[in-house]
Design an enzyme around this catalytic site. Structure first.
Site, PDB file in Angstrom:
ATOM      1  N   HIS A   7      -6.872 -53.309  41.701  1.00  0.00           N
ATOM      2  CA  HIS A   7      -6.686 -52.664  40.406  1.00  0.00           C
ATOM      3  C   HIS A   7      -5.217 -52.336  40.114  1.00  0.00           C
ATOM      4  CE1 HIS A   7     -11.096 -51.941  40.281  1.00  0.00           C
ATOM      5  NE2 HIS A   7     -10.891 -51.893  38.987  1.00  0.00           N
ATOM      6  N   GLY A  14      -6.550 -40.439  35.067  1.00  0.00           N
ATOM      7  CA  GLY A  14      -5.314 -40.280  35.815  1.00  0.00           C
ATOM      8  C   GLY A  14      -5.287 -38.979  36.596  1.00  0.00           C
ATOM      9  N   VAL A  70      -5.578 -35.463  34.655  1.00  0.00           N
ATOM     10  CA  VAL A  70      -6.934 -35.097  34.229  1.00  0.00           C
ATOM     11  C   VAL A  70      -7.754 -34.623  35.425  1.00  0.00           C
ATOM     12  CG1 VAL A  70      -9.078 -35.967  33.230  1.00  0.00           C
ATOM     13  CG2 VAL A  70      -6.888 -36.658  32.265  1.00  0.00           C
ATOM     14  N   GLY A  71      -7.682 -35.355  36.538  1.00  0.00           N
ATOM     15  CA  GLY A  71      -8.428 -34.960  37.730  1.00  0.00           C
ATOM     16  C   GLY A  71      -8.019 -33.590  38.242  1.00  0.00           C
TER      17      GLY A  71
END
Length: 472
Positions: free
Chosen positions: A362, A432, A435-436
């Site tokens: 990824h 990202g 946010v986490g």
């Protein structure tokens, strides 16, 4: 409300939506905007062309149908990626095939990882961007090459394990002539596999073993009702996704740390649910449309993603969301490295390398590393608990002291805790690191006394639905 819409419009520049509703749409989910634009621009029409050509070839030239759709896929890719983009792909195919001739799996892996790492070299990225007039064309090449790399790995390893020989009687008088014929045959098979048009750009992933076994089958006869019902389902999923980006703006909100800090815990939980649900619906559309075409060609596509609301474990998420990628990882990484049949240490290593490869594939960004580690730890914890509860002494006590209903309640409660961390890991993937971390701070740290019990109760109900679904 409209005040918040105006504020978000200033932050992320919302785009004009359906005029009859008067709402603007949220364009900040790059993947959805990217594939939606390419679909209307060209991909939808080229996929329809593939379906028509495949049917005509099966009727008029059944022996050459694979060759016909391979040429079509090759030309379609060249039309969008242009000559230089097509050259990059053919270079990947050629290098993979040449290295695979040595029949050394670890060497094929090393070559594939080098080719994958080249996708992240800044100088090469700048060079490829210069080939195109738009950034979208570069990203189309990038995504196509990344998916193609999985197919090259699949083909190379299958070739190492089960060498392909040219079909038909062997009338070659010289060894070199025989080798050349075999190499041409292998290159044809690899090209047909990699340039199969419905799966070319974004998957889902089908292993070479499954593809080669199924593609030579006659095209199945499918009723008009089946086709129309499949198209209708995809259209309904597409409309739901459109509705969400016009009315919910969850991606615009997640990109604004100020809004995330302002939202009350319950609104934050609703945002997390909306993000993972949209991710699910998005892949129903992306995989559902091409899976219908794949089935018309006589292949059995991977199952569509399972609804995230009834996925109640890390293991279940990997098994049932992207089924094609899961089978690929199991066949080419997990099992060859030992898997679950060669001790705990080999299982730890094979699981870690599977998640590590997905992270590397990824792009190996920092948020992907968080996501991969959380998933690895989650899967390991679930496996340890499964071993612990299945051990004879504890299992005997559970069976004697708890009724089947109480055992299910216990499983759902443990699954609710697992699901909470599963959602957190997915937020790292979708939004990202920022946010986490905000969700971790607001829900797990600051909100543990006020939010924890209602959240666990909510996820407990989800887990009960998922358990019931698995018991059908």
């Amino acid at each position: 409300n409209l005040d918040h819409e105006v504020s978000l419009d200033r932050e992320v520049q919302l785009e004009r939506g359906f005029l009859i509703w008067g709402f603007k749409k949220d364009p900040t989910d790059f993947e959805w905007s990217f594939w939606n634009e390419w679909a209307w621009q060209s991909l939808l029409w080229s996929l329809i062309g593939h379906a028509v050509l495949s049917r005509l070839a099966d009727y008029f030239l059944p022996r050459f149908r694979l060759a016909v759709i391979t040429v079509y896929g090759f030309l379609s890719a060249g039309w969008l990626l242009e000559v230089r983009g097509l050259t990059v792909l053919m270079l990947h195919l050629s290098i993979s095939l040449v290295v695979a001739q040595l029949r050394i799996p670890i060497l094929s892996w090393f070559c594939s990882l080098l080719l994958l790492s080249a996708l992240n070299v800044t100088a090469l990225q700048d060079l490829q961007r210069g080939w195109y007039t738009s950034e979208d064309q570069y990203y189309l090449l990038l995504f196509s090459t990344a998916v193609c790399s999985l197919r090259c790995i699949s083909f190379s390893l299958e070739l190492c394990w089960h060498p392909l020989q040219a079909g038909g009687p062997n009338h070659c008088s010289h060894l070199e002539e025989k080798r050349l014929k075999t190499l041409i045959f292998q290159f044809y098979k690899l090209t047909a596999y990699c340039f199969y048009h419905p799966l070319f750009y974004n998957g889902p992933i089908v292993t070479y073993r499954d593809f080669s076994e199924q593609i030579e089958r006659p095209v199945c006869k499918v009723s008009v009702v089946y086709v129309l019902s499949g198209i209708l389902r995809v259209c309904v999923w597409w409309c739901i996704a459109k509705f969400m980006i016009h009315f919910m703006y969850m991606h615009a909100i997640q990109s604004n740390e100020t809004y995330l800090e302002m939202l009350p815990p319950w609104a934050l939980g609703g945002l997390a649910l909306a993000l993972v649900q949209f991710f699910y619906i998005k892949y129903l559309v992306l995989f559902g449309a091409v899976s219908l075409l794949v089935r018309l060609d006589g292949l059995e596509p991977p199952k569509l993603p399972r609804c995230v609301s009834i996925v109640y474990s890390f293991t279940g998420m990997w098994r049932h969301f992207d089924v094609g990628l899961y089978k690929w990882l199991i066949r080419y990484i997990y099992v060859p490295l030992g898997g679950s049949h060669h001790g705990v240490f080999r299982k730890l290593v094979s699981t870690a390398l599977a998640f590590g490869f997905v992270c590397f594939w990824h792009g190996y960004h920092d948020y992907l590393q968080y996501w991969a580690v959380l998933n690895w730890v989650g899967v390991l914890v679930e496996n340890v608990l499964a071993l612990l509860f299945s051990a004879r002494p504890l299992h005997h006590v559970i069976v004697r002291c708890l009724s089947p209903r109480m055992q299910r309640h216990g499983l759902a409660l443990i699954s609710a805790l697992s699901t909470a961390f599963l959602i957190l890991s997915n937020l790292f993937f979708l939004g990202g690191i920022h946010v986490g971390r905000i969700f971790w701070k607001r829900v797990f740290v600051e909100g543990w006394s006020s939010v924890a019990v209602p959240v666990v109760a909510f996820l407990y109900c989800f887990a009960q639905v998922g358990i019931e679904w698995d018991m059908r």
